[in-house]
Design an enzyme around this catalytic site. Structure first.
Site, mmCIF file in Angstrom:
data_model
loop_
_atom_site.group_PDB
_atom_site.id
_atom_site.type_symbol
_atom_site.label_atom_id
_atom_site.label_comp_id
_atom_site.label_asym_id
_atom_site.label_seq_id
_atom_site.Cartn_x
_atom_site.Cartn_y
_atom_site.Cartn_z
ATOM 1 N N ASP A 130 0.732 -1.183 -0.187
ATOM 2 C CA ASP A 130 0.000 -0.108 0.125
ATOM 3 C C ASP A 130 0.955 1.259 0.043
ATOM 4 O OD1 ASP A 130 -2.993 0.474 1.163
ATOM 5 O OD2 ASP A 130 -1.630 2.240 1.479
ATOM 6 N N LYS A 132 0.735 3.765 1.654
ATOM 7 C CA LYS A 132 0.888 4.431 3.173
ATOM 8 C C LYS A 132 2.014 3.679 3.821
ATOM 9 C CE LYS A 132 -3.437 3.471 4.785
ATOM 10 N NZ LYS A 132 -4.614 3.688 3.848
ATOM 11 N N TYR A 198 -12.393 3.554 -2.840
ATOM 12 C CA TYR A 198 -12.133 3.259 -4.091
ATOM 13 C C TYR A 198 -12.951 2.057 -4.449
ATOM 14 C CZ TYR A 198 -8.322 6.285 -3.562
ATOM 15 O OH TYR A 198 -7.535 7.384 -3.067
ATOM 16 N N TYR A 199 -13.901 2.026 -5.276
ATOM 17 C CA TYR A 199 -14.969 1.053 -5.293
ATOM 18 C C TYR A 199 -14.513 0.198 -6.479
ATOM 19 C CZ TYR A 199 -17.762 3.641 -2.322
ATOM 20 O OH TYR A 199 -18.392 4.354 -1.234
ATOM 21 N N LEU A 201 -12.827 -3.801 -5.775
ATOM 22 C CA LEU A 201 -12.934 -4.693 -4.825
ATOM 23 C C LEU A 201 -11.295 -5.050 -4.304
ATOM 24 C CD1 LEU A 201 -14.501 -6.288 -2.790
ATOM 25 C CD2 LEU A 201 -13.594 -8.314 -3.589
ATOM 26 N N HIS A 202 -10.788 -4.677 -3.168
ATOM 27 C CA HIS A 202 -9.536 -4.859 -2.714
ATOM 28 C C HIS A 202 -9.445 -5.139 -1.251
ATOM 29 C CE1 HIS A 202 -10.619 -0.584 -2.171
ATOM 30 N NE2 HIS A 202 -9.625 -0.832 -0.897
ATOM 31 N N VAL A 203 -8.440 -5.849 -1.002
ATOM 32 C CA VAL A 203 -8.262 -6.588 0.556
ATOM 33 C C VAL A 203 -7.095 -5.847 1.244
ATOM 34 C CG1 VAL A 203 -7.935 -8.617 1.847
ATOM 35 C CG2 VAL A 203 -9.429 -8.564 -0.379
ATOM 36 N N HIS A 204 -7.192 -5.613 2.332
ATOM 37 C CA HIS A 204 -6.146 -4.847 3.011
ATOM 38 C C HIS A 204 -5.450 -5.976 3.986
ATOM 39 C CE1 HIS A 204 -7.562 -0.710 2.802
ATOM 40 N NE2 HIS A 204 -8.585 -1.433 2.536
HETATM 41 P P1 M7G Z 1 -9.790 1.910 0.480
HETATM 42 O O1 M7G Z 1 -10.288 1.310 1.851
HETATM 43 O O2 M7G Z 1 -10.679 2.221 -0.570
HETATM 44 O O3 M7G Z 1 -9.610 3.571 0.984
HETATM 45 O O4 M7G Z 1 -8.443 1.445 0.214
HETATM 46 P P2 M7G Z 1 -8.814 4.449 2.190
HETATM 47 O O5 M7G Z 1 -7.675 4.903 1.308
HETATM 48 O O6 M7G Z 1 -9.758 5.378 2.845
HETATM 49 O O7 M7G Z 1 -8.365 3.354 3.126
HETATM 50 C C1 M7G Z 1 -7.517 1.801 -0.729
HETATM 51 C C2 M7G Z 1 -6.117 1.509 -0.184
HETATM 52 O O8 M7G Z 1 -5.126 1.851 -1.321
HETATM 53 C C3 M7G Z 1 -5.655 2.440 0.827
HETATM 54 O O9 M7G Z 1 -4.932 1.967 1.937
HETATM 55 C C4 M7G Z 1 -4.562 3.518 0.139
HETATM 56 O O10 M7G Z 1 -3.591 3.990 0.776
HETATM 57 C C5 M7G Z 1 -4.214 2.522 -1.039
HETATM 58 N N1 M7G Z 1 -3.840 3.322 -2.348
HETATM 59 C C6 M7G Z 1 -4.470 4.421 -2.790
HETATM 60 N N2 M7G Z 1 -3.877 4.839 -3.753
HETATM 61 C C7 M7G Z 1 -4.221 6.072 -4.721
HETATM 62 C C8 M7G Z 1 -2.859 3.979 -3.972
HETATM 63 C C9 M7G Z 1 -1.722 3.963 -5.073
HETATM 64 O O11 M7G Z 1 -1.680 4.812 -5.981
HETATM 65 N N3 M7G Z 1 -0.998 2.961 -4.968
HETATM 66 C C10 M7G Z 1 -0.897 2.024 -4.023
HETATM 67 N N4 M7G Z 1 0.042 1.159 -3.882
HETATM 68 N N5 M7G Z 1 -1.857 2.083 -3.128
HETATM 69 C C11 M7G Z 1 -2.795 3.061 -2.898
#
Ligand code: M7G
Length: 262
Positions: A130, A132, A198-199, A201-204
């Protein structure tokens, strides 16, 4: 920035144990005060040990500016019907661009950062750090698994049909992290956000013990629970009332208010 709106995030990075010796020998110490056994100093570290992780969003939309501003939040109660009549029409018009996600899936960006990929179009995904996480230490490990299918917006779209995809991410994601970072599954917090930003699907995947932003009970849904819920009821996430926080100036909050749901 050059006449465009921008969001700039500055974060002091954690102190790393492996650089402590150099930090102690290479820094200048200025005494601020001493009293009995207590003393405080200002330590000026060598520049390379004093970096600031910097994230730039440019050009930033109004929604980006709002996302990063400190604001009061309100807990919203969303029934399945609320999702269809309030949330879905709103996110279809208002959500963040998914270009960065497609760039990752198509190897147009961050290709060198990929930790693991299963290229299958139905159950496949890309696992990568990520943005972050600066990857300097495993203590704040943060990876995301982005699915290859492009038609799953969020938790709400999931049915038992997606179990092979979710189980695949869970198993292969944990295994890839064990191999690359030497972290067992018992050290991982694996979850989805609802609402996500971001809509697609992704998993943290975050390290247990690291209080990652957004890992609280009001937003995070453990992947293991999601899998079990779908196993017992294919339409679990279509019918359940889900709770999540929305920030004061989020347009979706206004829609819930207009509908008399808050
Ligand atoms: P989310 O649950 O949609 O939203 O997670 P959140 O940002 O409110 O947690 C999206 C995840 O993608 C987050 O943990 C972001 O830090 C990460 N993320 C967002 N962007 C734009 C990027 C990117 O360009 N590259 C990577 N590697 N991660 C990103």
């Amino acid at each position: 920035l050059a006449d465009e709106e921008a969001v700039l995030i500055l974060e002091k990075t954690p102190i790393r144990e492996d650089t402590l010796a150099e930090l102690f020998s290479g820094s200048r110490l200025k005494l601020e005060m001493r009293n009995d056994i207590y003393s405080t100093y200002r330590l000026q570290a060598p520049p390379h040990l004093n970096e600031i992780k910097t994230t730039l969003v440019c050009p930033a939309t109004e929604k980006h500016v709002k996302k990063y501003q400190r604001q009061e939040s309100f807990l919203v109660e969303e029934t399945g019907e609320d999702y269809r009549s309030i949330t879905l029409p709103y996110i279809q018009k208002q959500s963040f661009s998914l270009q960065w996600v497609y760039n990752i899936l198509e190897k147009k960006a961050e290709a060198d950062r990929i930790v693991y990929e299963d290229p299958d179009p139905v159950v496949g995904f890309v696992l990568l750090p990520d943005f972050k996480w600066d990857q300097k230490q495993v203590d704040d490990l943060y990876l995301i698994a982005i699915v290859h299918p492009r038609d799953i917006k969020s938790l709400r779209d999931l049915t038992s049909e997606h179990l092979p995809l979710l189980q695949n991410i869970f198993q292969k994601g944990k295994e890839a992290i064990r191999q690359r970072y030497n972290l067992p599954a018992s050290k991982l917090r694996v979850y989805l956000h609802y609402q996500p930003s971001y809509y697609h699907l992704h998993v943290h995947f975050t390290k247990l013990g690291y209080e990652a932003p957004g890992c609280g009970v009001e937003r995070a849904h453990l992947l293991a629970d999601v899998i079990q819920n779908l196993q017992s009821d294919s339409h679990y996430y279509k019918t359940r009332t889900l709770y999540f926080p929305l920030r004061a100036d989020d347009g979706l909050l206004s829609k819930f208010k207009e509908a008399g749901r808050l």
